[in-house]
Design an enzyme around this catalytic site. Structure first.
Site, PDB file in Angstrom:
ATOM      1  N   TYR A 174      -4.293  -0.003  20.410  1.00 48.58           N
ATOM      2  CA  TYR A 174      -3.712   1.150  19.564  1.00 48.58           C
ATOM      3  C   TYR A 174      -3.428   2.308  20.728  1.00 48.58           C
ATOM      4  O   TYR A 174      -2.477   3.030  20.477  1.00 48.58           O
ATOM      5  CB  TYR A 174      -4.934   1.437  18.591  1.00 48.58           C
ATOM      6  CG  TYR A 174      -4.569   2.727  17.672  1.00 48.58           C
ATOM      7  CD1 TYR A 174      -3.496   2.483  16.447  1.00 48.58           C
ATOM      8  CD2 TYR A 174      -5.263   3.801  17.730  1.00 48.58           C
ATOM      9  CE1 TYR A 174      -3.154   3.586  15.839  1.00 48.58           C
ATOM     10  CE2 TYR A 174      -5.131   5.050  16.890  1.00 48.58           C
ATOM     11  CZ  TYR A 174      -3.935   4.841  15.978  1.00 48.58           C
ATOM     12  OH  TYR A 174      -3.835   5.844  15.122  1.00 48.58           O
ATOM     13  N   LEU A 232       4.471   5.020   2.103  1.00 52.92           N
ATOM     14  CA  LEU A 232       3.678   4.399   1.195  1.00 52.92           C
ATOM     15  C   LEU A 232       2.340   4.220   1.685  1.00 52.92           C
ATOM     16  O   LEU A 232       1.449   3.643   1.005  1.00 52.92           O
ATOM     17  CB  LEU A 232       4.246   3.086   0.112  1.00 52.92           C
ATOM     18  CG  LEU A 232       5.477   3.336  -0.428  1.00 52.92           C
ATOM     19  CD1 LEU A 232       5.642   2.137  -1.084  1.00 52.92           C
ATOM     20  CD2 LEU A 232       5.589   4.689  -1.043  1.00 52.92           C
ATOM     21  N   ASP A 235      12.444  -2.427   7.078  1.00 51.75           N
ATOM     22  CA  ASP A 235      11.328  -2.902   8.131  1.00 51.75           C
ATOM     23  C   ASP A 235      11.587  -2.356   9.406  1.00 51.75           C
ATOM     24  O   ASP A 235      13.006  -2.420   9.861  1.00 51.75           O
ATOM     25  CB  ASP A 235      11.786  -4.519   8.082  1.00 51.75           C
ATOM     26  CG  ASP A 235      11.013  -4.947   8.990  1.00 51.75           C
ATOM     27  OD1 ASP A 235      10.075  -4.451   9.998  1.00 51.75           O
ATOM     28  OD2 ASP A 235      11.034  -6.411   8.999  1.00 51.75           O
TER      29      ASP A 235
HETATM   30  N1  SER Z   1      -7.552   7.084  12.261  1.00 51.01           N
HETATM   31  C1  SER Z   1      -6.977   6.316  13.315  1.00 51.01           C
HETATM   32  C2  SER Z   1      -7.845   4.916  13.468  1.00 51.01           C
HETATM   33  O1  SER Z   1      -9.123   5.227  13.159  1.00 51.01           O
HETATM   34  C3  SER Z   1      -7.273   7.209  14.767  1.00 51.01           C
HETATM   35  O2  SER Z   1      -5.908   7.580  15.059  1.00 51.01           O
HETATM   36  O3  SER Z   1      -7.190   4.278  13.693  1.00 51.01           O
END
Ligand code: SER
Length: 322
Positions: free
Chosen positions: A141, A10, A52
């Site tokens: 990230y 989603l 989850d």
């Molecule tokens: N769209 C993502 C972000 O800005 C990049 O992979 O975190």
């Protein structure tokens, strides 16, 4: 791909990928899963299960129940949110990926998960960033994405799981909003332009990042997953992109359709420094050569389509609210 389980179904990619896969492979063959259910078409139009991704047992049970042959793992925190909550991001992004890979191994499924331009860092060559290059990201990230690419390769070499991935740029779409990414400005700008004819950008002028329109991203996922494995030299993950622009360029393109549109800047230091650490533009040659990657939408074509579709959507939302 005959029966596909999607995690994070989603979210921004999942909402549209679920529908596209249902059209292509049959509604009952695409099992959408997410941490909660909502009223969206993806949740309501076919099989849906609460999953989850930190719960391996549950994920394996759902994969077995529906006898899936493909797992597409999309559930993850984006860059800015991961920077605000790095420990949570590590646990969710890496724990979720590990569980999804284990599920694919257990049920002998093919596997897809997105990587990102966020896998690159400040020491990566900034322009035409090659497929194989320095990857020393400075964000949580990015650390998750590089580790995820390596882990996906590991599952291929060690256990024979057919893992494949794409390094996506910022994805622009009008169905579901992205949440907590650095490239989100390039989505928000369309909403604000249509609703208020102005936008305050948190990314500074002159900051180039790669982008892609969602229809091209969905085709890329399907084309990669259907590609002949004998042709894949790389797997996790392929550079893909359709355009690279800075905020003032997308603003100028929008102004062609919305006269009087004005953009101002209020730079967010966190997201700006994330953007500064990413490439200006990446090179998708390996994707083109190994499985025929192509795209249809450049900035002009995307902007025209985005404004048309989003204007309609916002009008319908307003009509429904009245
Ligand atoms: N769209 C993502 C972000 O800005 C990049 O992979 O975190």
């Amino acid at each position: 791909m005959k029966r596909i389980l999607i995690t994070g179904a989603l979210g921004q990619i999942g909402s549209e990928l679920t529908m596209k896969l249902r059209e292509t492979y049959g509604t009952d063959n695409v099992i959408a899963t997410d941490i909660k259910k909502n009223d969206s078409e993806a949740a309501q139009s076919g099989p849906f299960e609460i999953v989850d991704v930190t719960d391996l047992k549950n994920m394996v049970e759902v994969a077995k129940k529906y006898k899936v042959d493909t797992v597409m793992h999309l559930a993850a925190l984006l860059s800015a949110t991961a920077e605000a909550k790095p420990v949570f991001a590590w646990n969710l992004n890496m724990g979720g990926l590990m569980n999804a890979l284990e599920t694919a191994r257990e049920v002998k499924a093919k596997f897809f998960t997105p990587s990102s331009i966020g896998a690159f860092g400040p020491t990566t060559p900034k322009d035409s960033t090659p497929q194989d290059t320095i990857m020393r990201p400075t964000t949580m990230y990015g650390v998750n994405k590089v580790a995820g690419e390596l882990l996906s390769d590991y599952y291929f070499h060690k256990f024979g799981v057919d893992t494949r991935g794409l390094r996506f740029p910022g994805l622009i779409s009008y169905v579901a909003l992205p949440g907590g990414g650095t490239t989100d400005y390039a989505v928000e700008i369309y909403y604000e332009a249509i609703l208020n004819r102005k936008y305050e950008s948190y990314i500074d002028k002159g900051t180039y990042m790669d982008m892609m329109y969602m229809p091209d991203a969905l085709n890329a996922i399907i084309d990669l997953m259907e590609a002949d494995p004998a042709k894949l030299v790389h797997r996790n993950a392929f550079n893909v992109t359709a355009m690279s622009f800075a905020p003032e360029q997308i603003a100028a393109e929008i102004a062609k359709h919305i006269p009087g549109f004005k953009m101002t800047y209020k730079v967010d230091p966190v997201r700006q420094s994330i953007a500064n650490s990413w490439p200006n533009s990446i090179d998708a040659a390996a994707a083109r050569e190994e499985w025929g990657f192509k795209y249809e939408y450049d900035l002009a074509k995307m902007t025209q389509d985005m404004i048309e579709k989003l204007t309609y959507k916002l009008k319908m939302n307003k009509a429904r609210a009245n």
